[in-house]
Design an enzyme around this catalytic site. Structure first.
Site, mmCIF file in Angstrom:
data_model
loop_
_atom_site.group_PDB
_atom_site.id
_atom_site.type_symbol
_atom_site.label_atom_id
_atom_site.label_comp_id
_atom_site.label_asym_id
_atom_site.label_seq_id
_atom_site.Cartn_x
_atom_site.Cartn_y
_atom_site.Cartn_z
ATOM 1 N N PHE A 263 -22.919 28.050 48.778
ATOM 2 C CA PHE A 263 -22.007 28.975 47.735
ATOM 3 C C PHE A 263 -21.171 29.971 48.074
ATOM 4 O O PHE A 263 -20.929 30.894 47.473
ATOM 5 C CB PHE A 263 -23.007 29.551 46.701
ATOM 6 N N GLY A 490 -25.915 19.729 49.361
ATOM 7 C CA GLY A 490 -26.449 19.348 47.941
ATOM 8 C C GLY A 490 -25.449 18.817 46.755
ATOM 9 O O GLY A 490 -26.104 18.545 45.745
ATOM 10 N N ASN A 643 -17.823 10.394 40.526
ATOM 11 C CA ASN A 643 -19.284 10.329 40.374
ATOM 12 C C ASN A 643 -19.863 11.297 39.149
ATOM 13 O O ASN A 643 -20.114 12.280 39.366
ATOM 14 C CB ASN A 643 -20.164 10.572 41.570
ATOM 15 N N PRO A 644 -20.003 10.585 37.876
ATOM 16 C CA PRO A 644 -20.432 11.353 36.735
ATOM 17 C C PRO A 644 -21.606 12.116 36.855
ATOM 18 O O PRO A 644 -21.961 13.293 36.400
ATOM 19 C CB PRO A 644 -20.400 10.425 35.421
ATOM 20 N N LYS A 645 -22.694 11.495 37.628
ATOM 21 C CA LYS A 645 -24.092 12.045 38.175
ATOM 22 C C LYS A 645 -23.902 13.513 38.973
ATOM 23 O O LYS A 645 -24.450 14.451 38.383
ATOM 24 C CB LYS A 645 -24.838 11.156 38.578
ATOM 25 N N THR A 646 -23.163 13.181 39.993
ATOM 26 C CA THR A 646 -23.094 14.528 41.017
ATOM 27 C C THR A 646 -22.145 15.386 40.263
ATOM 28 O O THR A 646 -22.447 16.630 40.168
ATOM 29 C CB THR A 646 -22.633 14.189 42.099
ATOM 30 N N GLN A 650 -23.119 19.303 39.392
ATOM 31 C CA GLN A 650 -22.618 20.480 39.882
ATOM 32 C C GLN A 650 -22.262 21.546 38.831
ATOM 33 O O GLN A 650 -22.179 22.922 38.980
ATOM 34 C CB GLN A 650 -21.245 20.028 40.781
ATOM 35 N N GLY A 713 -10.993 19.767 42.179
ATOM 36 C CA GLY A 713 -12.143 20.142 42.503
ATOM 37 C C GLY A 713 -13.057 21.090 41.198
ATOM 38 O O GLY A 713 -12.420 21.622 40.477
ATOM 39 N N GLU A 716 -16.635 24.992 41.608
ATOM 40 C CA GLU A 716 -16.695 26.400 41.043
ATOM 41 C C GLU A 716 -16.242 26.956 39.670
ATOM 42 O O GLU A 716 -16.806 27.751 39.143
ATOM 43 C CB GLU A 716 -15.932 27.108 41.989
#
Length: 749
Positions: A263, A490, A643-646, A650, A713, A716
């Site tokens: 982070f 992660g 990737n919708p899951k990751t 996030q 991205g 954040e």
């Protein structure tokens, strides 16, 4: 012998067998590192074993500024198992930190501070590491460290942010962010405004508390150094260490295959990394230096505190006529980050007159650094809270006010937007959340003893691309190997690059293997500023395109056109084909710098950003002031989601960080001596599972046509706007406006 550790991402492991050829991108594929982590086979930096491994513990200064005048290490050295106690009197001499040179390399720029650790008798902040104990076991090192005593000659220190604000000066800015941005005459517009708000907001410092604290395992073989480190910038770290220890960069290997969260706190090189390598050199044996939670707070920077004046002026129909933001943040006397708190104010809403200033107060504290969405996390709280206050002054719906001021081009630079769908995010989100059911009057909604409030805020984070070197190998067994020293902390980075590679080469997702997190591989970007997915994808797509051209030409020669690539390779009796982007030669490094500058200048033609709309519903107990978040929706404009899951993980994680920022987190510094009083999870309050409501996240999934695969991205953007949405909901529920974070119990009563 150089090897590429790869305990993760093997073909066929932890994959989704239902992924069709050519259909990997856009599917919710399981994370490739998941199996290794849940079964305990993943090795983190403090878990690598070496023969004759030793253990180290740092000793920290107990003054904020001064000179070490005396050292007593006898008691520490007498503890059974202690091998050495290093101080500035006997530690190995290393080179001082050098200034960054963007043309030469970025390595030196990631030094957390400019201090020559254990090579100086000067103390620059309370908690600065000034000695290290090396022992046969961690128990001996931990027992001995408190026995090292120092005497000092103290000098007056600047440690009270409230006092030092008057000494702040306008920041110089850098290549991407100016200290001052001005358009029109904002002060004159404020003086004649029909409606205005002129407000002050503050935010406290914040600390990093990743699940894996900072740790380093270092070992020397002659003048070759291998470091296992909790870094999110392997390439820059290995250049930095090479300079500090005076060895060729090729003699330093930095490995970070698994990092348990970062982070921003693990972007810079902090004292522990350097001191571990010094200790290993001094005792001639491998050294492990794992920081305690308190040691992280004392020696690795966090987010700065801030003080912000913001004024918004508008016509009675809600058109902004002026925006003014003056921000003061702190930096250390030996380093620190310019926190771009006015970034959202410069880019979110249109106004003919704008003035934003970034001011820095230099202090004798541990230098601040990045923490997820640096600048934007603070700035969105300030701007989006002020927009809510202006909406109430105008008796206007807060979303309607925002939509009234949607700009056609970037408000401060005039650039065209590469993509901007903030209006759609608010419209879709409001319908999904049920915003129309909100009674806008404060204290008008109630559920028994609970006052109910609903708040919203815009989310904003700029989109950035750096450069990455990549090698892709296609083998005659139908598998592909991707190599790049990017980072997996992660977020599923290796998973999405495997998805991208599979579709680019037209092979099954399960046949792609990815190696990363090791400077023995082609250099990758640092994992920060939400750049990594788009940056690595740019190079992966280029390498895959080159491979495809090679296979196509080979197929024509072998008569296998239209057949699988593996068939073509076998027909040609070629075991594999490779394609690379970049190289580690001197010429290759210059070309990589050229690619970076070209990409940077190309992207500067557009205003690029991830955006979104945050919606929250809260309940505040009318008698006790207890605050509970009952519902959350984040609706985002983040380009094409690989990737919708990751992605969902996030975004939810970022929202949780924003909830912590809003409700509980704060770095407490004693204004008398500069000591961090919240060093440790016993006194720094993070949100726990019971504090978090069901979090609904969604996105528009509209590709940004100026980015590879339309990627923006998203790591954040989820934290931005969160604190403001909560503060706005608190006002709606209670009629109390909170302008100073965190929103503690006393502020809701």
């Amino acid at each position: 012998m150089t090897t590429h550790a790869n305990p993760h991402g093997e073909p066929g492991s932890n994959t989704d067998a239902s992924v069709p050829v050519g259909g990997a991108v856009g599917r919710p594929v399981d994370r490739r590192d998941g199996h290794a982590k849940v079964t305990g086979t993943a090795l983190f930096s403090a878990e690598h074993r070496y023969p004759n491994l030793t253990y180290a513990t740092m000793v920290h200064a107990t003054i904020a500024r001064g000179t070490i005048t005396g050292i007593d290490t006898a008691a520490a050295a007498a503890v059974p198992g202690v091998l050495a106690v290093l101080t500035h009197l006997n530690a190995p001499r290393i080179r001082p930190v050098r200034k960054a040179n963007i043309i030469r390399d970025l390595g030196p720029s990631i030094s957390g501070t400019a201090v020559d650790y254990l090579n100086t008798d000067q103390v620059f902040w309370d908690g600065q590491p000034i000695a290290v104990v090396i022992a046969e076991n961690s128990a001996a090192a931990n027992e001995a460290a408190p026995l090292v005593t120092m005497t000092y000659r103290e000098v007056p220190a600047r440690v009270d942010f409230a006092v030092e604000q008057k000494n702040a000066t306008v920041a110089k800015g850098d290549l991407t962010f100016a200290g001052v941005a001005k358009k029109g005459d904002a002060d004159a517009a404020l003086a004649t405004a029909e409606v205005s708000v002129d407000l002050h907001y503050t935010t406290p410092g914040l600390q990093h508390n990743a699940i894996e604290p900072h740790a380093t395992t270092a070992t020397w073989d002659g003048d070759h150094l291998t470091v296992h480190d909790t870094t999110q910038s392997t390439d820059q770290t290995h250049k930095y260490l090479a300079w500090r220890f005076g060895v060729p960069a090729s003699h330093v290997r930095v490995r970070a295959e698994f990092v348990g969260g970062a982070f921003g706190g693990k972007f810079a090189v902090w004292p522990g990394t350097v001191i571990a390598a010094m200790a290993a050199k001094a005792v001639g044996r491998p050294v492990r230096l794992a920081l305690s939670r308190k040691a992280v707070s004392w020696s690795a920077g966090g987010r700065t505190a801030s003080s912000n004046r913001i004024a918004l002026c508008a016509t009675r129909d809600g058109q902004l006529t002026a925006l003014i933001q003056d921000s003061i943040t702190r930096t250390g006397s030996v380093g620190g980050l310019l926190e771009a708190t006015s970034s959202p104010a410069r880019h979110l809403y249109g106004a003919d007159n704008m003035l934003t200033r970034q001011n820095l107060a230099e202090m004798d504290l541990l230098p601040n650094t990045s923490l997820r969405a640096p600048g934007e996390a603070i700035g969105s709280f300030v701007l989006e809270s002020a927009m809510d206050e202006l909406a109430y002054e105008l008796a206007m719906d807060p979303i309607a006010l925002r939509m009234r001021n949607e700009p056609k081009t970037d408000p401060t630079g005039g650039k065209k937007f590469s993509q901007r769908m903030l209006r759609e995010a608010f419209q879709t989100g409001a319908e999904r959340f049920g915003w129309a059911n909100r009674d806008p009057r404060p204290r008008s909604m109630r559920d028994g003893e609970w006052l109910v409030g609903m708040g919203t805020a815009a989310a904003y984070h700029p989109a950035v691309r750096l450069t990455a070197d990549v090698k892709v190998r296609l083998s005659d067994d139908g598998t592909a190997l991707v190599q790049c020293s990017f980072h997996e902390m992660g977020m599923g980075a290796a998973t999405v690059q495997a998805q991208i590679t599979a579709d680019a080469l037209g092979i099954g997702y399960e046949k792609v293997r990815v190696e990363y997190g090791d400077t023995a591989l082609p250099p990758g970007p640092m994992a920060g500023n939400s750049n990594q997915t788009a940056t690595v994808a740019t190079s992966v797509l280029a390498a895959c395109a080159e491979l495809t051209r090679k296979v196509t030409a080979l197929a024509r020669r072998t008569g296998t056109t239209g057949q699988e690539p593996a068939t073509t390779l076998r027909a040609a009796h070629i075991p594999f084909l490779e394609a690379s982007v970049g190289s580690t030669t001197r010429l290759g490094a210059l070309r990589s710098q050229g690619r970076f500058l070209t990409t940077f200048l190309k992207d500067q033609r557009w205003s690029k950003a991830a955006r979104g709309a945050q919606f929250c519903e809260i309940r505040v107990n009318a008698d006790t002031g207890e605050l509970r978040i009952s519902r959350w929706l984040g609706m985002f404009d983040v380009g094409h989601v690989i990737n919708p899951k990751t992605a969902a993980s996030q975004l939810r994680g970022s929202i949780v960080m924003g909830i912590g920022m809003a409700l509980s987190e704060q770095t407490l510094i004693d204004p008398r001596n500069g000591r961090t009083m919240s060093a440790g999870l016993d006194s720094y309050y993070l949100p726990v599972h019971a504090d978090i409501p069901p979090i609904d996240v969604a996105w528009l999934n509209e590709p940004d046509k100026t980015m590879p695969l339309g990627i923006i991205g998203l790591g954040e953007v989820g934290v931005t706007g969160v604190a403001a949405a909560i503060a706005n909901a608190v006002f709606h529920a209670t009629g109390r406006r909170v302008r100073d974070l965190p929103i503690s119990l006393d502020k809701t009563l």
